[in-house]
Each structure stands twice: as structure tokens, then as C-alpha cells.
Design a protein around this motif. Structure first.
Motif, mmCIF file in Angstrom:
data_model
loop_
_atom_site.group_PDB
_atom_site.id
_atom_site.type_symbol
_atom_site.label_atom_id
_atom_site.label_comp_id
_atom_site.label_asym_id
_atom_site.label_seq_id
_atom_site.Cartn_x
_atom_site.Cartn_y
_atom_site.Cartn_z
ATOM 1 N N ARG A 5 0.880 -1.169 -0.134
ATOM 2 C CA ARG A 5 0.018 -0.045 -0.055
ATOM 3 C C ARG A 5 0.706 1.359 -0.025
ATOM 4 O O ARG A 5 1.490 1.340 0.830
ATOM 5 C CB ARG A 5 -0.702 0.065 1.320
ATOM 6 N N VAL A 6 0.748 1.879 -0.908
ATOM 7 C CA VAL A 6 1.657 3.147 -1.006
ATOM 8 C C VAL A 6 0.902 4.264 -1.144
ATOM 9 O O VAL A 6 -0.096 4.225 -1.862
ATOM 10 C CB VAL A 6 2.588 3.164 -2.529
ATOM 11 N N ARG A 7 1.083 5.412 -0.144
ATOM 12 C CA ARG A 7 0.422 6.568 -0.308
ATOM 13 C C ARG A 7 1.282 7.940 -0.265
ATOM 14 O O ARG A 7 2.358 8.073 0.393
ATOM 15 C CB ARG A 7 -0.235 6.825 1.173
ATOM 16 N N ASN A 8 1.074 8.700 -1.468
ATOM 17 C CA ASN A 8 1.572 10.014 -1.480
ATOM 18 C C ASN A 8 2.820 9.657 -1.489
ATOM 19 O O ASN A 8 3.739 10.613 -0.884
ATOM 20 C CB ASN A 8 1.138 11.043 -0.450
ATOM 21 N N LEU A 9 3.437 8.798 -2.270
ATOM 22 C CA LEU A 9 5.067 8.655 -2.209
ATOM 23 C C LEU A 9 5.729 9.612 -2.856
ATOM 24 O O LEU A 9 5.390 9.901 -4.136
ATOM 25 C CB LEU A 9 5.365 7.171 -2.734
ATOM 26 N N GLU A 10 6.769 10.326 -2.289
ATOM 27 C CA GLU A 10 7.563 11.265 -3.307
ATOM 28 C C GLU A 10 8.996 10.788 -2.990
ATOM 29 O O GLU A 10 9.433 10.344 -1.880
ATOM 30 C CB GLU A 10 7.274 12.721 -2.884
ATOM 31 N N LYS A 11 10.043 11.185 -4.043
ATOM 32 C CA LYS A 11 11.373 10.992 -3.986
ATOM 33 C C LYS A 11 12.001 11.941 -4.815
ATOM 34 O O LYS A 11 11.821 11.973 -5.865
ATOM 35 C CB LYS A 11 11.443 9.322 -4.383
ATOM 36 N N SER A 12 13.028 12.740 -4.149
ATOM 37 C CA SER A 12 13.833 13.465 -4.832
ATOM 38 C C SER A 12 15.332 13.174 -4.458
ATOM 39 O O SER A 12 15.572 12.511 -3.629
ATOM 40 C CB SER A 12 13.608 15.002 -4.057
ATOM 41 N N PHE A 13 16.071 13.219 -5.516
ATOM 42 C CA PHE A 13 17.457 13.157 -5.508
ATOM 43 C C PHE A 13 18.063 14.690 -5.517
ATOM 44 O O PHE A 13 18.163 15.082 -6.608
ATOM 45 C CB PHE A 13 18.142 12.267 -6.628
ATOM 46 N N GLY A 14 18.581 15.295 -4.465
ATOM 47 C CA GLY A 14 18.667 16.619 -4.449
ATOM 48 C C GLY A 14 17.773 17.554 -4.991
ATOM 49 O O GLY A 14 16.308 17.445 -4.323
ATOM 50 N N LYS A 15 17.820 18.148 -6.050
ATOM 51 C CA LYS A 15 16.824 19.091 -6.649
ATOM 52 C C LYS A 15 15.666 18.341 -7.700
ATOM 53 O O LYS A 15 14.887 18.834 -8.182
ATOM 54 C CB LYS A 15 17.393 20.242 -7.470
ATOM 55 N N LEU A 16 16.373 16.953 -7.989
ATOM 56 C CA LEU A 16 15.521 16.321 -8.834
ATOM 57 C C LEU A 16 14.250 15.698 -8.317
ATOM 58 O O LEU A 16 14.510 14.732 -7.466
ATOM 59 C CB LEU A 16 16.425 15.239 -9.490
ATOM 60 N N HIS A 17 13.056 15.882 -8.625
ATOM 61 C CA HIS A 17 11.912 15.395 -8.260
ATOM 62 C C HIS A 17 11.310 14.254 -8.848
ATOM 63 O O HIS A 17 10.577 14.707 -9.834
ATOM 64 C CB HIS A 17 10.758 16.552 -8.135
ATOM 65 N N VAL A 18 11.778 13.191 -8.554
ATOM 66 C CA VAL A 18 11.575 11.836 -9.442
ATOM 67 C C VAL A 18 10.040 11.440 -9.255
ATOM 68 O O VAL A 18 9.521 11.024 -10.268
ATOM 69 C CB VAL A 18 12.540 10.916 -9.100
#
Ligand code: ADP
Ligand code: MG
Length: 242
Positions: A5-18
Motif C-alpha cells: 500500500r503506497v500513499r503519496n510517495l515522493e522521492k527527490s534526489f537533490g533538486k531532482l523530483h523523481v
């Protein structure tokens, strides 16, 4: 019941919002296929699912446990999540049998003889009984990938994640790996598969997700996505790859 169950998952590498807000449930036994252009965040999503990447925001539950919790026991949780990569990642200085038994003995504390017995039965399952004493370099790419699958299965995971498992293979070897994956699917394994093999996706997929620029743009059954995609981005991607 959703095992992931994944909710509102965000991942950034530095400034890169992947990853820019992923919501996703994977049901027990489900075969989920993820497609999308290169750089859209597919691998990052998969790597977040077993916390090889630590999400910047959001939560992931696995089998009822919040694995994004800093207190989560990741080594234990990861035993239940098998992963197969594009590059097979076998240990080059270990033979096939040792590649499979190592984690069983070290992580699962299994007796060597039992570990070998299990490894041999898995090698039989992926059609490589005769390669137990060979080293990875002595195998073809397709054979190495089948060993990698056997190695992941040895941990008896609840879910298998595949990240473009056939992309690095010569075309004549793709089939043998997809065959092994298909058999696993038919046995009821929960699978999340990033792939460009659309025919395979159609055959085994319960659901297809199209990702672009870090979001899920569209999802549906393989039939829907491949024959009547609604989103123009999905359509344009599919005309490029099919
Ligand atoms: P896909 O698998 O869909 O091709 P990825 O998840 O591998 O996409 O990558 C998405 C974006 O994140 C790409 O721009 C990639 O360069 C970047 N990226 C992936 N991993 C890292 C990392 N460890 N550090 C920095 N940037 C990364
Ligand atoms: Mg990738």
C-alpha cells in the motif's frame, strides 16, 4: 487484501523530483506491470518498495507494516521482498549453487545441506539443474538471469519485484526468462514487473500502470491500456514501443 500500500510517495534526489505523489495498492497474488519511458521513475518506485531508496515523503505499507517508519526492521522485511534487476548481479566468484545458498545460510541461518537441497530444487524449476557448479561467467545472460530469479525465490518471498529483467538480454534469451516468470505468475506469486515486453504484460498482467515524469498517468487492465489508452501520453508512448 493489499499486500503493498503506497500513499503519496515522493522521492527527490537533490533538486531532482523523481516521484511526485504515487498512490498504489498491490493485492496479494496480483501481477502488476509498470510501463513508461526511460527516466519516468519506474526503477526508483520499485527500489522504494523494498526501501533500497528512502522516500522523501509518503508511506509504504508491506504486509500490514509501515516500512517507511524509521523504526521498521528492514533486514527482516526485505527477506519477504525478492528483487530481480536488469543486470543479474550474481556474485562472480561464487558458483551458481553458492550464489543461491549464501543468503539462506547467512541471513536465514539455514543448514548448508538444507540450503543446497532447496537451491537444487529451485535450479530444477528454472531449468538449470546441470549448472549448479558453474560460475556466472560460464553462463549465458538468460541463464544468469534465471539463476538470479532462483536466488530471489530461495528466500521464499511474499512478493517478487522485477526491474526490466530481460532488457539486458540478447533477443534469443528473452523467452526463457519470461517463461520462468510466467510459471511463477501461474503459481500465484505476487509480482510487480517493470517491462517493455508488452506481449508478456498482456499474458500475465492483471493490471498495467503507465508512469511518466514521476506520476501514474493511467492504469487499467492490459486490454484497456494496450488497445484503448485514454491518455495521450500513454498513446504516444505505446506507439513508440509497440
Ligand atoms: P526509469 O527506471 O523509469 O528509467 P529511474 O527511476 O531510474 O527511471 O530514474 C528516474 C530519474 O531519477 C532519472 O532522471 C534518473 O537519472 C534519476 N535518478 C535515479 N536514481 C538516482 C540516484 N541514485 N541519484 C540521482 N538521480 C537518480
Ligand atoms: Mg529503470
Amino acid at each position: 487484501m493489499a499486500i503493498i500500500r503506497v500513499r503519496n510517495l515522493e522521492k527527490s534526489f537533490g533538486k531532482l523530483h523523481v516521484l511526485r505523489g504515487i498512490d498504489l495498492d498491490v493485492k496479494e497474488g496480483e501481477k502488476l506491470v509498470i510501463i513508461g519511458p526511460s527516466g519516468s521513475g519506474k526503477s526508483t518506485l520499485l527500489r522504494c518498495l523494498n526501501m533500497l531508496e528512502v522516500p522523501t515523503k509518503g508511506t509504504i505499507e508491506f504486509a500490514g507494516e509501515v516500512i517507511t517508519d524509521p523504526q521498521a526492521d528492514l533486514p527482516r522485511i526485505r527477506k519477504d521482498i525478492g528483487m530481480v534487476f536488469q543486470s543479474f548481479n550474481l556474485f562472480p566468484h561464487k558458483n551458481v549453487l553458492e550464489n543461491i545458498t549464501m543468503a539462506l545460510v547467512i541471513v536465514k541461518k539455514m543448514e548448508q545441506a538444507k540450503a543446497e537441497e532447496l537451491a537444487l530444487s529451485l535450479l530444477e524449476k528454472v531449468g538449470l539443474s546441470d549448472k549448479a557448479r558453474n560460475y556466472p561467467a560460464q553462463l549465458s545472460g538468460g541463464q544468469q538471469q534465471r539463476v538470479a530469479i532462483a536466488r530471489a525465490l530461495a528466500m521464499q518471498p511474499k512478493v517478487m519485484l522485477f526491474d526490466e529483467p530481460t532488457s539486458a538480454l540478447d533477443p534469443e534469451m528473452v523467452g526463457e526468462v519470461l517463461e520462468v516468470m510466467g510459471a511463477l505468475a501461474r503459481e500465484g506469486m505476487t509480482m510487480v514487473v517493470v517491462t517493455h515486453e508488452m506481449k508478456f504484460a498482456r499474458e500475465i498482467g492483471d493490471r498495467v500502470i503507465f508512469m511518466d515524469e514521476g506520476v501514474i498517468v493511467e492504469e487499467g487492465t492490459p486490454e484497456q491500456i494496450f488497445t484503448e489508452p485514454r491518455n495521450p501520453r500513454t498513446r504516444s508512448f505505446l506507439t513508440r514501443v509497440m
